[in-house]
Motif scaffolding. Structure first.
Motif, PDB file in Angstrom:
ATOM      1  N   GLN A   1      28.874 -24.213 -15.070  1.00 24.56           N
ATOM      2  CA  GLN A   1      27.516 -23.718 -15.165  1.00 24.56           C
ATOM      3  C   GLN A   1      27.466 -22.365 -15.878  1.00 24.56           C
ATOM      4  O   GLN A   1      26.430 -21.983 -16.419  1.00 24.56           O
ATOM      5  CB  GLN A   1      26.924 -23.592 -13.765  1.00 24.56           C
ATOM      6  N   LEU A   2      28.575 -21.629 -15.852  1.00 23.31           N
ATOM      7  CA  LEU A   2      28.668 -20.364 -16.559  1.00 23.31           C
ATOM      8  C   LEU A   2      29.772 -20.487 -17.596  1.00 23.31           C
ATOM      9  O   LEU A   2      30.904 -20.788 -17.258  1.00 23.31           O
ATOM     10  CB  LEU A   2      28.993 -19.213 -15.599  1.00 23.31           C
ATOM     11  N   VAL A   3      29.444 -20.222 -18.833  1.00 28.53           N
ATOM     12  CA  VAL A   3      30.408 -20.334 -19.919  1.00 28.53           C
ATOM     13  C   VAL A   3      30.571 -18.955 -20.554  1.00 28.53           C
ATOM     14  O   VAL A   3      29.603 -18.377 -21.045  1.00 28.53           O
ATOM     15  CB  VAL A   3      29.956 -21.355 -20.973  1.00 28.53           C
ATOM     16  N   GLU A   4      31.784 -18.472 -20.548  1.00 28.78           N
ATOM     17  CA  GLU A   4      32.078 -17.142 -21.086  1.00 28.78           C
ATOM     18  C   GLU A   4      32.655 -17.247 -22.489  1.00 28.78           C
ATOM     19  O   GLU A   4      33.285 -18.247 -22.847  1.00 28.78           O
ATOM     20  CB  GLU A   4      33.094 -16.444 -20.190  1.00 28.78           C
ATOM     21  N   SER A   5      32.463 -16.186 -23.231  1.00 27.05           N
ATOM     22  CA  SER A   5      33.105 -16.054 -24.532  1.00 27.05           C
ATOM     23  C   SER A   5      33.336 -14.574 -24.803  1.00 27.05           C
ATOM     24  O   SER A   5      32.739 -13.716 -24.164  1.00 27.05           O
ATOM     25  CB  SER A   5      32.266 -16.700 -25.634  1.00 27.05           C
ATOM     26  N   ALA A  22      24.462 -19.150 -18.944  1.00 28.53           N
ATOM     27  CA  ALA A  22      24.198 -20.033 -17.814  1.00 28.53           C
ATOM     28  C   ALA A  22      23.382 -21.226 -18.287  1.00 28.53           C
ATOM     29  O   ALA A  22      22.636 -21.141 -19.249  1.00 28.53           O
ATOM     30  CB  ALA A  22      23.441 -19.273 -16.734  1.00 28.53           C
ATOM     31  N   SER A  23      23.522 -22.333 -17.569  1.00 26.41           N
ATOM     32  CA  SER A  23      22.804 -23.545 -17.952  1.00 26.41           C
ATOM     33  C   SER A  23      21.313 -23.415 -17.665  1.00 26.41           C
ATOM     34  O   SER A  23      20.501 -24.151 -18.226  1.00 26.41           O
ATOM     35  CB  SER A  23      23.385 -24.753 -17.223  1.00 26.41           C
ATOM     36  N   GLN A  24      20.944 -22.483 -16.796  1.00 24.18           N
ATOM     37  CA  GLN A  24      19.548 -22.231 -16.500  1.00 24.18           C
ATOM     38  C   GLN A  24      19.421 -20.820 -15.982  1.00 24.18           C
ATOM     39  O   GLN A  24      20.419 -20.159 -15.721  1.00 24.18           O
ATOM     40  CB  GLN A  24      19.021 -23.226 -15.467  1.00 24.18           C
ATOM     41  N   TYR A  25      18.189 -20.365 -15.834  1.00 21.84           N
ATOM     42  CA  TYR A  25      17.966 -19.005 -15.335  1.00 21.84           C
ATOM     43  C   TYR A  25      18.546 -18.864 -13.921  1.00 21.84           C
ATOM     44  O   TYR A  25      18.375 -19.726 -13.065  1.00 21.84           O
ATOM     45  CB  TYR A  25      16.469 -18.696 -15.300  1.00 21.84           C
ATOM     46  N   ALA A  69      16.485 -14.940 -23.546  1.00 20.35           N
ATOM     47  CA  ALA A  69      16.261 -16.134 -22.732  1.00 20.35           C
ATOM     48  C   ALA A  69      16.559 -15.898 -21.270  1.00 20.35           C
ATOM     49  O   ALA A  69      16.301 -16.768 -20.438  1.00 20.35           O
ATOM     50  CB  ALA A  69      17.120 -17.282 -23.249  1.00 20.35           C
ATOM     51  N   LYS A  70      17.102 -14.744 -20.936  1.00 20.51           N
ATOM     52  CA  LYS A  70      17.402 -14.345 -19.554  1.00 20.51           C
ATOM     53  C   LYS A  70      18.493 -15.173 -18.898  1.00 20.51           C
ATOM     54  O   LYS A  70      18.779 -14.980 -17.726  1.00 20.51           O
ATOM     55  CB  LYS A  70      16.141 -14.372 -18.666  1.00 20.51           C
ATOM     56  N   SER A  71      19.076 -16.107 -19.634  1.00 21.27           N
ATOM     57  CA  SER A  71      20.169 -16.885 -19.059  1.00 21.27           C
ATOM     58  C   SER A  71      21.503 -16.542 -19.700  1.00 21.27           C
ATOM     59  O   SER A  71      22.512 -17.178 -19.434  1.00 21.27           O
ATOM     60  CB  SER A  71      19.896 -18.390 -19.202  1.00 21.27           C
ATOM     61  N   THR A  72      21.478 -15.540 -20.574  1.00 18.34           N
ATOM     62  CA  THR A  72      22.697 -15.071 -21.212  1.00 18.34           C
ATOM     63  C   THR A  72      22.933 -13.625 -20.829  1.00 18.34           C
ATOM     64  O   THR A  72      22.018 -12.809 -20.860  1.00 18.34           O
ATOM     65  CB  THR A  72      22.605 -15.190 -22.743  1.00 18.34           C
ATOM     66  N   LEU A  73      24.164 -13.346 -20.471  1.00 12.49           N
ATOM     67  CA  LEU A  73      24.544 -12.013 -20.021  1.00 12.49           C
ATOM     68  C   LEU A  73      25.613 -11.461 -20.952  1.00 12.49           C
ATOM     69  O   LEU A  73      26.505 -12.200 -21.372  1.00 12.49           O
ATOM     70  CB  LEU A  73      25.092 -12.079 -18.598  1.00 12.49           C
ATOM     71  N   TYR A  74      25.500 -10.189 -21.248  1.00 12.46           N
ATOM     72  CA  TYR A  74      26.475  -9.542 -22.116  1.00 12.46           C
ATOM     73  C   TYR A  74      27.114  -8.354 -21.401  1.00 12.46           C
ATOM     74  O   TYR A  74      26.505  -7.726 -20.535  1.00 12.46           O
ATOM     75  CB  TYR A  74      25.812  -9.034 -23.398  1.00 12.46           C
ATOM     76  N   TRP A 101      27.363 -14.344  -4.662  1.00  8.94           N
ATOM     77  CA  TRP A 101      27.922 -14.666  -5.974  1.00  8.94           C
ATOM     78  C   TRP A 101      28.425 -16.106  -5.916  1.00  8.94           C
ATOM     79  O   TRP A 101      29.595 -16.365  -5.659  1.00  8.94           O
ATOM     80  CB  TRP A 101      29.046 -13.697  -6.313  1.00  8.94           C
ATOM     81  N   ARG A 102      27.540 -17.033  -6.156  1.00  7.82           N
ATOM     82  CA  ARG A 102      27.806 -18.431  -5.914  1.00  7.82           C
ATOM     83  C   ARG A 102      28.506 -19.125  -7.086  1.00  7.82           C
ATOM     84  O   ARG A 102      29.238 -20.077  -6.872  1.00  7.82           O
ATOM     85  CB  ARG A 102      26.488 -19.152  -5.618  1.00  7.82           C
ATOM     86  N   TYR A 103      28.252 -18.669  -8.276  1.00  6.67           N
ATOM     87  CA  TYR A 103      28.767 -19.361  -9.454  1.00  6.67           C
ATOM     88  C   TYR A 103      29.699 -18.443 -10.234  1.00  6.67           C
ATOM     89  O   TYR A 103      29.450 -17.247 -10.353  1.00  6.67           O
ATOM     90  CB  TYR A 103      27.618 -19.823 -10.350  1.00  6.67           C
ATOM     91  N   TRP A 104      30.752 -19.042 -10.785  1.00  9.08           N
ATOM     92  CA  TRP A 104      31.753 -18.243 -11.497  1.00  9.08           C
ATOM     93  C   TRP A 104      32.128 -18.898 -12.823  1.00  9.08           C
ATOM     94  O   TRP A 104      32.203 -20.124 -12.921  1.00  9.08           O
ATOM     95  CB  TRP A 104      33.012 -18.096 -10.639  1.00  9.08           C
ATOM     96  N   GLY A 105      32.377 -18.056 -13.808  1.00  9.80           N
ATOM     97  CA  GLY A 105      32.867 -18.537 -15.080  1.00  9.80           C
ATOM     98  C   GLY A 105      34.377 -18.719 -15.047  1.00  9.80           C
ATOM     99  O   GLY A 105      35.034 -18.433 -14.052  1.00  9.80           O
ATOM    100  N   GLN A 106      34.920 -19.172 -16.146  1.00  4.88           N
ATOM    101  CA  GLN A 106      36.341 -19.498 -16.210  1.00  4.88           C
ATOM    102  C   GLN A 106      37.219 -18.280 -16.450  1.00  4.88           C
ATOM    103  O   GLN A 106      38.432 -18.347 -16.277  1.00  4.88           O
ATOM    104  CB  GLN A 106      36.592 -20.548 -17.314  1.00  4.88           C
ATOM    105  N   GLY A 107      36.634 -17.189 -16.863  1.00  4.38           N
ATOM    106  CA  GLY A 107      37.386 -15.962 -17.100  1.00  4.38           C
ATOM    107  C   GLY A 107      37.703 -15.746 -18.574  1.00  4.38           C
ATOM    108  O   GLY A 107      37.892 -16.711 -19.336  1.00  4.38           O
ATOM    109  N   ALA A 108      37.739 -14.496 -18.954  1.00  7.67           N
ATOM    110  CA  ALA A 108      38.084 -14.110 -20.324  1.00  7.67           C
ATOM    111  C   ALA A 108      39.057 -12.935 -20.248  1.00  7.67           C
ATOM    112  O   ALA A 108      38.780 -11.942 -19.567  1.00  7.67           O
ATOM    113  CB  ALA A 108      36.842 -13.723 -21.115  1.00  7.67           C
TER     114      ALA A 108
END
Length: 114
Positions: A1-5, A22-25, A69-74, A101-108
């Motif tokens: 649900q969270l994709v990092e780059s 994020a896939s949604q807000y 879009a409020k669903s992208t974080l930098y 903190w319910r959802y986590w990305g894969q890490g960078a």
């Protein structure tokens, strides 16, 4: 649900930017980091009220922001130091005050050479 780059390797004093989509807000979004042998720490957050908060060690060097879009974080990271080397994780949760903190990305991976 969270994709990092983003992430990568830089010399001390350099800059990097992390992105998380994020896939949604989601109300609350933030960044954590963990380096070997250390506990995971919260680096910065953007809560559901639009407020930002930073851990002391990154204040005045890192900047957290959201896309239109409020669903992208930098996370803009400037004047990087070797001690910033860590795996950085995007995290998010449904509560405005970031209590969960319910959802986590894969890490960078971020590596800063001296």
């Amino acid at each position: 649900q969270l994709v990092e780059s983003g992430g990568g390797s830089v010399q001390a004093g350099g800059s990097l930017r992390l992105s998380c989509t994020a896939s949604q807000y989601i109300a609350c979004m933030g960044w954590f980091r963990q380096s070997p042998g250390k506990e995971r720490e919260e680096v910065a957050r953007f809560d559901g009220y639009g407020q930002t908060n930073y851990t002391d060690s990154v204040k005045d060097r890192f900047s957290i922001s959201k896309g239109s879009a409020k669903s992208t974080l930098y996370l803009q990271m400037d004047r990087l130091k070797p001690e910033d080397t860590a795996m950085y994780y995007c995290a998010a949760g449904p509560y405005l005050d970031c209590r969960d903190w319910r959802y986590w990305g894969q890490g960078a991976q971020v590596s800063v050479a001296s």
